[in-house]
Design a protein around this motif. Structure first.
Motif, mmCIF file in Angstrom:
data_model
loop_
_atom_site.group_PDB
_atom_site.id
_atom_site.type_symbol
_atom_site.label_atom_id
_atom_site.label_comp_id
_atom_site.label_asym_id
_atom_site.label_seq_id
_atom_site.Cartn_x
_atom_site.Cartn_y
_atom_site.Cartn_z
ATOM 1 N N THR A 123 36.952 -0.190 70.482
ATOM 2 C CA THR A 123 37.099 0.608 72.853
ATOM 3 C C THR A 123 36.048 0.518 72.968
ATOM 4 O O THR A 123 35.005 0.663 73.084
ATOM 5 C CB THR A 123 37.511 1.955 72.087
ATOM 6 N N LEU A 124 36.039 -0.112 74.508
ATOM 7 C CA LEU A 124 34.844 -0.440 74.747
ATOM 8 C C LEU A 124 34.825 1.314 76.147
ATOM 9 O O LEU A 124 35.491 1.434 76.697
ATOM 10 C CB LEU A 124 35.054 -1.549 75.662
ATOM 11 N N ALA A 125 33.588 2.072 76.287
ATOM 12 C CA ALA A 125 33.299 2.376 77.281
ATOM 13 C C ALA A 125 33.060 1.933 78.393
ATOM 14 O O ALA A 125 31.837 1.048 78.303
ATOM 15 C CB ALA A 125 32.722 3.610 77.041
ATOM 16 N N VAL A 126 33.624 2.085 79.267
ATOM 17 C CA VAL A 126 33.027 1.213 80.989
ATOM 18 C C VAL A 126 33.145 1.916 81.772
ATOM 19 O O VAL A 126 34.274 2.547 82.424
ATOM 20 C CB VAL A 126 34.149 -0.149 80.960
ATOM 21 N N ASP A 127 31.959 2.085 82.951
ATOM 22 C CA ASP A 127 31.039 3.002 83.336
ATOM 23 C C ASP A 127 32.706 3.181 84.933
ATOM 24 O O ASP A 127 33.134 1.928 85.073
ATOM 25 C CB ASP A 127 30.022 3.102 83.636
ATOM 26 N N ASP B 132 35.866 5.004 81.163
ATOM 27 C CA ASP B 132 37.562 4.252 81.132
ATOM 28 C C ASP B 132 37.371 3.910 79.295
ATOM 29 O O ASP B 132 36.292 3.667 79.167
ATOM 30 C CB ASP B 132 38.091 3.369 81.641
ATOM 31 N N PHE B 133 38.142 4.346 78.543
ATOM 32 C CA PHE B 133 38.182 4.071 77.328
ATOM 33 C C PHE B 133 38.861 2.870 77.010
ATOM 34 O O PHE B 133 40.105 2.778 77.483
ATOM 35 C CB PHE B 133 38.215 5.074 76.375
ATOM 36 N N ILE B 134 38.363 1.897 76.931
ATOM 37 C CA ILE B 134 39.485 0.580 77.190
ATOM 38 C C ILE B 134 39.724 -0.120 75.578
ATOM 39 O O ILE B 134 38.397 -0.612 75.498
ATOM 40 C CB ILE B 134 39.040 -0.922 78.102
ATOM 41 N N SER B 135 40.594 -0.083 74.822
ATOM 42 C CA SER B 135 41.353 -1.106 73.899
ATOM 43 C C SER B 135 41.071 -1.989 73.999
ATOM 44 O O SER B 135 42.009 -2.570 74.703
ATOM 45 C CB SER B 135 42.935 -0.434 72.793
ATOM 46 N N VAL B 136 40.570 -2.672 73.053
ATOM 47 C CA VAL B 136 40.447 -4.382 73.448
ATOM 48 C C VAL B 136 40.359 -4.432 71.626
ATOM 49 O O VAL B 136 40.660 -4.510 70.319
ATOM 50 C CB VAL B 136 38.948 -4.856 73.339
ATOM 51 N N VAL B 137 40.930 -5.944 72.189
ATOM 52 C CA VAL B 137 41.995 -6.540 70.386
ATOM 53 C C VAL B 137 41.841 -7.567 70.169
ATOM 54 O O VAL B 137 41.986 -8.819 71.208
ATOM 55 C CB VAL B 137 43.405 -6.666 69.871
ATOM 56 N N ALA B 138 40.709 -8.210 69.738
ATOM 57 C CA ALA B 138 40.089 -9.808 69.211
ATOM 58 C C ALA B 138 40.615 -10.838 67.559
ATOM 59 O O ALA B 138 40.552 -9.835 67.095
ATOM 60 C CB ALA B 138 38.631 -9.914 68.960
ATOM 61 N N PHE B 139 41.129 -11.392 68.009
ATOM 62 C CA PHE B 139 41.799 -12.159 67.347
ATOM 63 C C PHE B 139 41.401 -13.707 66.564
ATOM 64 O O PHE B 139 41.310 -14.980 67.811
ATOM 65 C CB PHE B 139 43.463 -12.505 67.432
ATOM 66 N N GLY B 140 41.715 -14.132 65.313
ATOM 67 C CA GLY B 140 40.826 -15.797 64.954
ATOM 68 C C GLY B 140 39.680 -15.390 65.223
ATOM 69 O O GLY B 140 38.856 -14.508 64.676
#
Length: 134
Positions: free
Chosen positions: A31-35, A49-57
């Motif tokens: 989760t990334l906290a974005v001002d 805002d608390f944005i869910s991030v997913v990274a593959f590979g």
């Protein structure tokens, strides 16, 4: 066009898993906290805002090796929505940013004020008489 660019801080270390298929793809979620500036009762107030991030590979490998709680990073990717039915039979809708590129925004162990001080100390004083214009 579906493109997202974010700069924020990780709220905790990434949750890393390996896909149960023949490729064994690394999947990292964080989760990334974005001002964001908001208005609350007439005052300028910094919120996030608390944005869910997913990274593959390879992006997932990078996240698992180098990303830690509190680190400020830039993420470029796209929004992906989905849904599933939870154990109670309720439909749950999801929205994630799928990371295509992740970069460090500040040097390790530094803060924004230290970066500004470091940049300011690199300026050279030039006497007024040597200035080509006044």
């Amino acid at each position: 066009m579906n493109k997202v660019e974010l700069i924020g801080r990780l709220t905790k270390d990434p949750d890393v898993k390996t896909a149960q298929n023949e490729s064994g793809t690394t999947i990292a979620r964080y989760t990334l906290a974005v001002d964001r500036k908001g208005r609350s009762k007439g005052n300028d107030e910094q919120t996030a805002d608390f944005i869910s991030v997913v990274a593959f590979g390879s992006s997932g490998d990078f996240a698992s090796k180098y990303l830690k709680k509190g680190l400020k990073i830039a993420v470029v990717g796209h929004i992906q929505t989905g849904s599933y039915t939870n154990k109670d039979g309720v439909r749950v809708y999801t929205t994630d940013v799928v990371a295509e590129d992740q970069e460090f925004v500040e040097s390790k162990g530094s803060s924004a004020s230290e970066n500004v001080a470091e940049a300011a100390s690199s300026f050279v004083d030039i006497p007024d008489e040597q200035m080509p214009f006044k």
